[in-house]
Design an enzyme around this catalytic site. Structure first.
Site, PDB file in Angstrom:
ATOM      1  N   TYR A 295      -3.102  -3.181 -10.421  1.00 26.46           N
ATOM      2  CA  TYR A 295      -3.022  -2.932  -8.969  1.00 26.46           C
ATOM      3  C   TYR A 295      -2.078  -3.935  -8.292  1.00 26.46           C
ATOM      4  O   TYR A 295      -1.237  -3.550  -7.470  1.00 26.46           O
ATOM      5  CB  TYR A 295      -4.438  -3.006  -8.377  1.00 26.46           C
ATOM      6  CG  TYR A 295      -4.445  -2.948  -6.872  1.00 26.46           C
ATOM      7  CD1 TYR A 295      -4.213  -1.749  -6.203  1.00 26.46           C
ATOM      8  CD2 TYR A 295      -4.662  -4.098  -6.113  1.00 26.46           C
ATOM      9  CE1 TYR A 295      -4.193  -1.701  -4.814  1.00 26.46           C
ATOM     10  CE2 TYR A 295      -4.644  -4.057  -4.728  1.00 26.46           C
ATOM     11  CZ  TYR A 295      -4.410  -2.854  -4.083  1.00 26.46           C
ATOM     12  OH  TYR A 295      -4.376  -2.811  -2.712  1.00 26.46           O
TER      13      TYR A 295
ATOM     14  N   LYS B  99       0.244   3.465  -2.876  1.00 25.78           N
ATOM     15  CA  LYS B  99      -1.041   4.135  -3.143  1.00 25.78           C
ATOM     16  C   LYS B  99      -0.912   5.658  -3.336  1.00 25.78           C
ATOM     17  O   LYS B  99      -1.581   6.213  -4.211  1.00 25.78           O
ATOM     18  CB  LYS B  99      -2.052   3.809  -2.036  1.00 25.78           C
ATOM     19  CG  LYS B  99      -2.595   2.376  -2.183  1.00 25.78           C
ATOM     20  CD  LYS B  99      -3.534   1.998  -1.063  1.00 25.78           C
ATOM     21  CE  LYS B  99      -4.090   0.591  -1.310  1.00 25.78           C
ATOM     22  NZ  LYS B  99      -4.388  -0.133  -0.091  1.00 25.78           N
TER      23      LYS B  99
ATOM     24  N   TYR C  60      -4.009   3.262   7.745  1.00 24.75           N
ATOM     25  CA  TYR C  60      -5.211   2.439   7.957  1.00 24.75           C
ATOM     26  C   TYR C  60      -6.013   3.025   9.120  1.00 24.75           C
ATOM     27  O   TYR C  60      -6.010   4.232   9.326  1.00 24.75           O
ATOM     28  CB  TYR C  60      -4.857   0.966   8.246  1.00 24.75           C
ATOM     29  CG  TYR C  60      -3.878   0.355   7.284  1.00 24.75           C
ATOM     30  CD1 TYR C  60      -4.263   0.027   5.991  1.00 24.75           C
ATOM     31  CD2 TYR C  60      -2.577   0.086   7.659  1.00 24.75           C
ATOM     32  CE1 TYR C  60      -3.366  -0.557   5.106  1.00 24.75           C
ATOM     33  CE2 TYR C  60      -1.680  -0.500   6.785  1.00 24.75           C
ATOM     34  CZ  TYR C  60      -2.077  -0.809   5.505  1.00 24.75           C
ATOM     35  OH  TYR C  60      -1.194  -1.376   4.636  1.00 24.75           O
TER      36      TYR C  60
ATOM     37  N   SER D  46       0.800  -1.234   0.000  1.00 24.21           N
ATOM     38  CA  SER D  46       0.000   0.000   0.000  1.00 24.21           C
ATOM     39  C   SER D  46       0.826   1.275   0.000  1.00 24.21           C
ATOM     40  O   SER D  46       0.267   2.358  -0.208  1.00 24.21           O
ATOM     41  CB  SER D  46      -0.941   0.017   1.200  1.00 24.21           C
ATOM     42  OG  SER D  46      -2.015  -0.821   0.924  1.00 24.21           O
TER      43      SER D  46
ATOM     44  N   VAL E 183       1.529  -3.567   3.844  1.00 23.39           N
ATOM     45  CA  VAL E 183       1.609  -4.838   4.571  1.00 23.39           C
ATOM     46  C   VAL E 183       2.919  -5.587   4.300  1.00 23.39           C
ATOM     47  O   VAL E 183       3.183  -6.609   4.923  1.00 23.39           O
ATOM     48  CB  VAL E 183       0.394  -5.763   4.296  1.00 23.39           C
ATOM     49  CG1 VAL E 183      -0.880  -5.158   4.850  1.00 23.39           C
ATOM     50  CG2 VAL E 183       0.267  -6.102   2.830  1.00 23.39           C
TER      51      VAL E 183
END
Ligand code: GLU
Length: 304
Positions: free
Chosen positions: A189, A64, A240, A61, A258
């Site tokens: 992705y 992102k 998160y 992530s 992660v």
């Protein structure tokens, strides 16, 4: 600074035992949970490292913000805002459950999987391979590292097992938030999540966001407005559902993944990259967060 970083890692190494490796992507379990590395790059391009700062891990992530950046660069803020929101929960103050009858743009933000998957569709390119190539080139440019590439095993592992992301992507399609072929969007992705980086790469990328789009060469790669947009979204949604605690205890925009990486942005001052793959219950690197808490205290990094 090198000594400070060494001391921080020494103090925080014990926290690697508090966490667990991400297991839902089988390949991620093949990592040594005790690794810990950090890199700080200052606005004057002084680079400091300690521990396992050159180990490569998949960004997951932590990519992102760059998917969001490329979507902004390619399509502009208005189009991005039409597809994804910026709220951390997207729920009204009196919401009491999550059983929404519809999935709407204001329910998703760019730092959760659904938002990032949707934003892959806004990256320019004739094919999804081309979109991914453009994303990889941008990551390489921000990190000043043309050797960055994907980890083929992690990519295949997630592609094989990514049922939840598949379900999310089909929901996005069902509610008209993506129009392209789901498997192709997901492929882009999954590849993006599998890009390998070291703590040094993350720190250098973070520094570009800290310097509002300016590379160390002086080139302005993206506008200050986009840097402000992305840093603001990271501040509220980057860690998160640990983003609130992180804002209190560290106080800078950051994104975790992660794979165990955290990229932290200290506006106008420095970029920080950390790696330690044992994760807490929220999915954030345990020793990584503790290290950032100490560093923030020592150097008074909080923007608040
Ligand atoms: N590739 C991972 C997934 O989509 C990234 C998750 C993360 O790092 O938060 O599940």
């Amino acid at each position: 600074m090198n000594q400070l970083l060494e001391n921080i890692l020494e103090n925080c190494r014990k926290y690697t035992k508090d966490g667990k490796l991400a297991s839902y992507i089988p390949e991620l379990q093949k990592t040594d949970p005790e690794k810990l590395g950090i890199c700080v790059v200052t606005d004057e391009n002084a680079l400091y490292t300690a521990g396992d700062s050159d180990i490569r891990f998949t960004m997951q992530s932590a990519i992102k913000p760059i998917i969001l950046l490329l979507a902004l660069m390619d399509r502009g803020e208005e189009e991005v805002r039409k597809l994804v929101g910026v709220e951390s929960t997207g729920k009204p103050f009196d919401a009491f459950n999550y059983s929404d009858q519809a999935l709407k743009r204001e329910h998703i933000n760019p730092m959760i999987n659904a938002g990032a998957i949707a934003l892959c569709t806004l990256i320019d390119g004739e094919t999804y391979d081309e979109k991914f190539d453009r994303l990889l080139k941008l990551v390489q440019k921000l990190a000043n590292n043309p050797k960055m590439e994907i980890d083929e095993n992690v990519y295949q592992s997630e592609k094989r097992t990514g049922s939840k992301n598949r379900a999310l992507a089909y929901m996005l399609q069902a509610y008209g938030l993506i129009h392209d072929q789901v498997e192709q969007v997901l492929d882009c992705y999954f590849k993006a999540c599998s890009v390998l980086a070291s703590s040094v790469d993350l720190a250098k990328i973070a520094l570009v966001f800290a310097k509002k789009g300016k590379l160390s060469s002086g080139e302005q790669v993206f506008s200050k407005e986009y840097a402000k947009y992305i840093n603001a979204v990271l501040m509220t949604c980057g860690m998160y559902d640990g983003s609130g605690e992180f804002a209190l205890n560290v106080g800078v925009p950051a994104k975790s993944g992660v794979g165990g990486g955290i990229m932290a942005i200290v506006p106008n001052r420095m970029g920080i990259g950390i790696y330690s793959p044992a994760l807490d219950s929220k999915g954030n690197s345990c020793a990584g967060i503790k290290s950032l808490e100490l560093l923030s205290k020592e150097l008074d990094l909080s923007i608040f």
